[in-house]
Design an enzyme around this catalytic site. Structure first.
Site, PDB file in Angstrom:
ATOM      1  N   GLU A  16       0.821  -1.205   0.000  1.00 59.34           N
ATOM      2  CA  GLU A  16       0.000   0.000   0.000  1.00 59.34           C
ATOM      3  C   GLU A  16       0.859   1.261   0.000  1.00 59.34           C
ATOM      4  O   GLU A  16       0.430   2.311  -0.479  1.00 59.34           O
ATOM      5  CB  GLU A  16      -0.926  -0.008   1.229  1.00 59.34           C
ATOM      6  CG  GLU A  16      -2.176   0.827   1.051  1.00 59.34           C
ATOM      7  CD  GLU A  16      -3.226   0.528   2.112  1.00 59.34           C
ATOM      8  OE1 GLU A  16      -4.253  -0.076   1.767  1.00 59.34           O
ATOM      9  OE2 GLU A  16      -3.005   0.888   3.283  1.00 59.34           O
ATOM     10  N   HIS A  58       7.169 -27.108  -0.898  1.00 57.49           N
ATOM     11  CA  HIS A  58       6.492 -28.183  -1.618  1.00 57.49           C
ATOM     12  C   HIS A  58       5.365 -27.649  -2.496  1.00 57.49           C
ATOM     13  O   HIS A  58       4.511 -28.405  -2.960  1.00 57.49           O
ATOM     14  CB  HIS A  58       5.958 -29.215  -0.619  1.00 57.49           C
ATOM     15  CG  HIS A  58       7.043 -29.849   0.187  1.00 57.49           C
ATOM     16  ND1 HIS A  58       7.618 -31.052  -0.151  1.00 57.49           N
ATOM     17  CD2 HIS A  58       7.699 -29.412   1.297  1.00 57.49           C
ATOM     18  CE1 HIS A  58       8.564 -31.351   0.735  1.00 57.49           C
ATOM     19  NE2 HIS A  58       8.625 -30.373   1.621  1.00 57.49           N
ATOM     20  N   LYS A  89     -14.161   0.772  -4.353  1.00 56.63           N
ATOM     21  CA  LYS A  89     -15.313   1.228  -3.586  1.00 56.63           C
ATOM     22  C   LYS A  89     -16.315   1.965  -4.480  1.00 56.63           C
ATOM     23  O   LYS A  89     -17.535   1.808  -4.321  1.00 56.63           O
ATOM     24  CB  LYS A  89     -14.857   2.143  -2.450  1.00 56.63           C
ATOM     25  CG  LYS A  89     -13.997   1.453  -1.392  1.00 56.63           C
ATOM     26  CD  LYS A  89     -13.598   2.433  -0.315  1.00 56.63           C
ATOM     27  CE  LYS A  89     -12.683   1.793   0.706  1.00 56.63           C
ATOM     28  NZ  LYS A  89     -12.246   2.744   1.746  1.00 56.63           N
TER      29      LYS A  89
END
Length: 433
Positions: free
Chosen positions: A289, A310, A424
């Protein structure tokens, strides 16, 4: 003082010392811009001086509130998203017994989380547990209108008031919010909730050492004074030292930026202890961010070894050479487990009989680093003496300061997040707001 150390020997094949030295003047300027609060986003630099501004009276108040909540609740729900919960969760998960949820003798509340996503099934299952268990909660939001925590708090406020009655519910709710304005501040004042302030000049991802992190950590039963002391001691180092050899945050920022300048676009944080999983998640938010803007930035990823050897290990070893790794290495374990011998040796593992499990883990770590170097992957190694409140406090401030330095060297504002608003707008439009 036991402190963080950085080993660059696993990077030297990839980065010349002259490349690091060339970055030092820019990092020194960035350091001064942080200290003097003259750089980009300087209205969100309160975290720089924060550790030294935390006084005994403030900590005592947090501890008193935490004690009150521990006496009332077996579960403590932290409602928040991003920096409003990741920092606290990172510290709690690092310090608690990894099977504490199954420990019936546990005295301190078990901390759980809400408002960090919009899963309907998660909320339904959470409410079913809260129906049967005494609980309290903290709602964390500067505005009170961020969708995920606002929806969760609306639901949980309704639940806790029905379960205990409105007056008792008030004593089980703590609001951590803006000092003067916002929907949550208005509600907290109206209802009379115990309230703590999120400082105006501290962004969410830098807020672990505010009540955002300190209250949940204290409710979980951990030593917030040691956590703060670790941050204070790290601050003293990264503020006063201005060379790569003596300033670990500057050293880390130089190494990762030198690799970025070579085209290494992805940094993988690697741990070999599952207790550090959420510290990696917090780090991913902090750096992603802060740096990911204006078409720039290192993409932060994480793996948890040896499990991910793995799965993701194959890609790291032989995939595109656009990445480097930072290994967070713990020097000392809390406990000792020795691997027993077996007379039949059907699994062929007698060659490690008598050795500590932690020693085998450390050899897996070293072997992996060496294999990755051979495969063209540079490894920055960050060592901490142990996992404790004090060392985690050091790590928090180390990563925060290193992030500020890196962002300034990159030329971006590390303290805003304009891209977060994009989803948003679409979501609100689709919902008919």
């Amino acid at each position: 003082m036991k402190t963080i150390s950085i080993d660059q020997k696993y990077v030297e094949k990839f980065v010349q010392q002259s490349e690091l030295d060339a970055l030092q003047p820019a990092l020194q300027k960035a350091q001064q811009d942080l200290i003097q609060k003259t750089g980009k986003g300087n209205d969100f630099l309160g975290w720089v001086s924060l550790p030294d501004e935390i006084d005994d009276a403030f900590l005592a108040d947090i501890e008193t509130t935490a004690k009150h909540l521990r006496e009332k609740a077996k579960l403590f729900v932290v409602i928040g998203i991003g920096g409003s919960y990741l920092g606290a969760r990172a510290v709690i998960e690092a310090l608690q017994n990894q099977f504490s949820a199954l420990d019936s003798s546990r005295k301190d509340p078990f901390v759980i989380y809400a408002g960090h996503q919009l899963s309907e099934d998660y909320m339904h299952e959470l409410l079913a547990i809260l129906d049967k268990t005494d609980y309290a909660m903290a709602v964390i939001s500067k505005s009170g209108t961020t969708t995920e925590p606002a929806v969760a708090f609306r639901i949980l406020k309704n639940h806790i008031e029905k379960k205990y009655g409105k007056e008792e519910a008030k004593s089980r709710i703590v609001a951590i919010t803006d000092k003067e304005r916002g929907a949550l501040k208005t509600l907290a004042t109206k209802e009379g909730y115990k309230t703590y302030i999120v400082p105006d000049d501290v962004g969410g991802r830098y807020s672990v050492l505010t009540p955002v992190g300190l209250l949940p950590i204290a409710v979980a039963g951990f030593d917030i004074r040691s956590l703060v002391k670790g941050a204070q001691d790290m601050k003293a180092i990264v503020i006063s030292e201005n060379t790569l050899s003596k300033n670990p945050a500057m050293h880390y920022a130089a190494l990762r930026n030198a690799l970025y300048q070579q085209g290494k676009k992805i940094e993988i944080m690697v741990n070999y202890d599952p207790r550090l999983y959420f510290l990696t998640e917090w780090w991913k938010q902090l750096y992603g961010e802060s740096e990911g803007k204006e078409g720039k930035g290192i993409f932060p990823a994480g793996v948890n070894n040896t499990s991910d050897l793995h799965s993701m290990g194959q890609y790291i070893q032989e995939g595109e050479r656009i990445l480097f790794e930072t290994v967070l290495s713990v020097e000392n374990n809390r406990e000792t487990i020795e691997i027993p011998s077996d007379s039949e040796n059907l699994d062929g593992m007698n060659f490690v009989a008598g050795k500590r499990m932690g020693y085998v883990n450390s050899m897996a770590q070293l072997g992996t680093i060496l294999a990755h170097i051979d495969g063209g992957v540079a490894s920055i190694k960050i060592s901490i003496p142990e996992i404790s409140a004090y060392t985690i406090g050091q790590l928090i401030y180390f990563y925060e300061f290193g992030c500020g330095l890196s962002g300034y060297v990159l030329g971006v504002n590390p303290f805003d997040q304009p891209g977060v608003e994009a989803y948003k707008k679409n979501m609100f439009k689709l919902l008919g707001k």
